[in-house]
Structures are given as structure tokens and as C-alpha cells.
Motif scaffolding. Structure first.
Motif, short mmCIF file in Angstrom:
data_model
loop_
_atom_site.label_atom_id
_atom_site.label_comp_id
_atom_site.label_asym_id
_atom_site.label_seq_id
_atom_site.Cartn_x
_atom_site.Cartn_y
_atom_site.Cartn_z
N GLU A 29 -11.17 8.73 -11.10
CA GLU A 29 -12.04 9.74 -11.68
C GLU A 29 -12.30 10.87 -10.69
N ILE A 30 -12.54 10.52 -9.45
CA ILE A 30 -12.81 11.52 -8.42
C ILE A 30 -11.58 12.39 -8.19
N SER A 31 -10.42 11.76 -8.04
CA SER A 31 -9.21 12.54 -7.79
C SER A 31 -8.82 13.38 -9.02
N ASP A 32 -9.02 12.84 -10.23
CA ASP A 32 -8.71 13.61 -11.44
C ASP A 32 -9.62 14.83 -11.57
N PHE A 33 -10.88 14.68 -11.19
CA PHE A 33 -11.80 15.81 -11.25
C PHE A 33 -11.25 16.96 -10.41
N MET A 47 0.84 -1.19 0.00
CA MET A 47 0.00 0.00 0.00
C MET A 47 0.88 1.24 0.00
N ARG A 48 0.49 2.23 -0.79
CA ARG A 48 1.26 3.46 -0.87
C ARG A 48 1.08 4.29 0.39
N THR A 49 2.10 5.06 0.71
CA THR A 49 1.98 5.96 1.85
C THR A 49 1.35 7.27 1.39
N LYS A 50 0.93 8.07 2.35
CA LYS A 50 0.32 9.37 2.04
C LYS A 50 1.29 10.25 1.24
N GLN A 51 2.57 10.25 1.59
CA GLN A 51 3.57 11.06 0.88
C GLN A 51 3.72 10.59 -0.56
N ASN A 52 3.73 9.28 -0.78
CA ASN A 52 3.82 8.76 -2.15
C ASN A 52 2.61 9.16 -2.97
N ASP A 53 1.41 9.10 -2.36
CA ASP A 53 0.20 9.52 -3.06
C ASP A 53 0.31 10.98 -3.47
N LEU A 54 0.76 11.81 -2.54
CA LEU A 54 0.88 13.23 -2.81
C LEU A 54 1.90 13.47 -3.93
N SER A 55 3.03 12.77 -3.89
CA SER A 55 4.04 12.92 -4.94
C SER A 55 3.48 12.52 -6.30
N TYR A 56 2.70 11.45 -6.34
CA TYR A 56 2.09 11.00 -7.59
C TYR A 56 1.19 12.09 -8.16
N PHE A 57 0.32 12.63 -7.34
CA PHE A 57 -0.59 13.68 -7.82
C PHE A 57 0.18 14.95 -8.14
N LEU A 113 -5.38 17.94 -2.11
CA LEU A 113 -6.83 17.74 -2.20
C LEU A 113 -7.16 16.48 -3.01
N ALA A 114 -6.46 16.29 -4.10
CA ALA A 114 -6.70 15.11 -4.94
C ALA A 114 -6.31 13.83 -4.20
N ALA A 115 -5.21 13.85 -3.49
CA ALA A 115 -4.77 12.67 -2.73
C ALA A 115 -5.78 12.35 -1.63
N ASN A 116 -6.28 13.36 -0.96
CA ASN A 116 -7.29 13.15 0.08
C ASN A 116 -8.59 12.62 -0.51
N ALA A 117 -8.97 13.14 -1.67
CA ALA A 117 -10.19 12.67 -2.33
C ALA A 117 -10.05 11.21 -2.74
N ILE A 122 -0.04 24.14 -6.78
CA ILE A 122 0.21 22.75 -7.16
C ILE A 122 0.17 21.84 -5.94
N ASN A 123 0.80 22.26 -4.87
CA ASN A 123 0.82 21.45 -3.64
C ASN A 123 -0.57 21.31 -3.03
N GLN A 124 -1.33 22.41 -3.00
CA GLN A 124 -2.67 22.36 -2.42
C GLN A 124 -3.58 21.47 -3.26
N ARG A 125 -3.56 21.66 -4.57
CA ARG A 125 -4.42 20.87 -5.44
C ARG A 125 -4.06 19.39 -5.37
#
Length: 145
Positions: free
Chosen positions: A59-63, A1-11, A39-43, A33-36
Motif C-alpha cells: 500500500e505504501i509503495s503503491d501510493f 529475498m529479492r535484490t534492490k535491482q529486482n525490486d526496482l525492475s518490479y516497480f 522511490l516506490a522501491a525505497n518506500a 518512470i525510473n525516479q518514481r
């Protein structure tokens, strides 16, 4: 499972790539860029924890990640240059020239109500024609540099 930091880096990387390509005027706006991206990682995480499929989570995170980042002034200028002026310059000069013309053409966009779906509106053809004229006049006055 990815960590929160990895998710954020991906987005963050996905958004930065999109911005560098289509919205160069925002490329240095790291707080945006960081805020958006956050938000996408959290979504994505929220959607996943709510039992959505991976496809739905994407789809939700891309929106959220790309909200109001579909119609690009730069892409429009680049398209005009590639379609109308590609015979007067080398392929490798097209993008740098489009970046130069971005500042020249910025005021043209002020006459239009831009939205993500603007490229599909009746006004798009008028904008395209106006941009072509503005670029043609600039080339006639300044030449290609």
C-alpha cells in the motif's frame, strides 16, 4: 529475498504498464518512470524494515508509485469513444482512434481542475459531454480515418 535491482525492475514494470495503458503521453518519460520506481522501491524497503506487513508495504509503495496517476485523460477519452462511438468502428479501432483523439481533445481538459478523484466530481459529466461533442465534430469534419 529479492535484490534492490529486482525490486526496482518490479516497480518499473508495474508503472510502465500503467502508463502505457492509461497515460500514453508519459510512456517515453523514462527519467520520471525510473525516479518514481526507485522511490516506490525505497518506500517498500523502508516499510518492510520498519516491521510493516507485506500488505502495508504494498500500500505504501503503491501510493508513491501511482501518486497523481489515477485520473487519466486518455482513459476518459477512451471511455467516451467506447460508450458513444463504438457502433461506428470496429473494436480494434477504438484504442488507436482514442490515441488520435487525445491530441484533438487535449485543450478541453484545460478548462477543468483535474485531480485523482476528478471522475467522481460534478464537473466530470460536463467534461464527458464536452469531449463527446468535440469528437463528434471532428468525425463530422474529417470522417473516420
Amino acid at each position: 529475498m529479492r535484490t534492490k535491482q529486482n525490486d526496482l525492475s518490479y516497480f518499473n514494470l508495474r508503472l510502465q504498464e500503467h502508463i502505457n495503458t492509461s497515460f500514453p503521453e508519459l510512456s517515453g518519460d523514462h527519467p520520471f518512470i525510473n525516479q518514481r520506481s526507485a522511490l516506490a522501491a525505497n518506500a517498500y524497503e523502508g516499510a518492510f524494515l520498519s516491521g510493516n506487513s507485506i500488505e502495508q508495504c504494498n500500500e505504501i509503495s503503491d501510493f508513491i508509485l501511482f501518486e497523481n496517476l489515477h485520473f487519466s485523460k486518455f482513459d476518459t477519452i477512451f471511455s467516451v469513444i467506447c460508450n458513444e462511438f463504438d457502433t461506428i468502428m470496429a473494436d480494434e479501432e477504438l484504442r488507436p482512434f482514442a490515441l488520435q483523439m487525445f491530441r484533438v481533445c487535449e485543450s478541453v481538459f484545460n478548462c477543468y481542475e483535474l485531480a485523482d478523484d476528478f471522475a467522481y466530481s460534478i464537473s466530470y459529466d460536463a467534461l464527458y459531454t464536452e469531449l463527446t461533442g468535440r469528437i463528434q465534430l471532428w468525425i463530422e469534419e474529417h470522417g473516420l480515418q
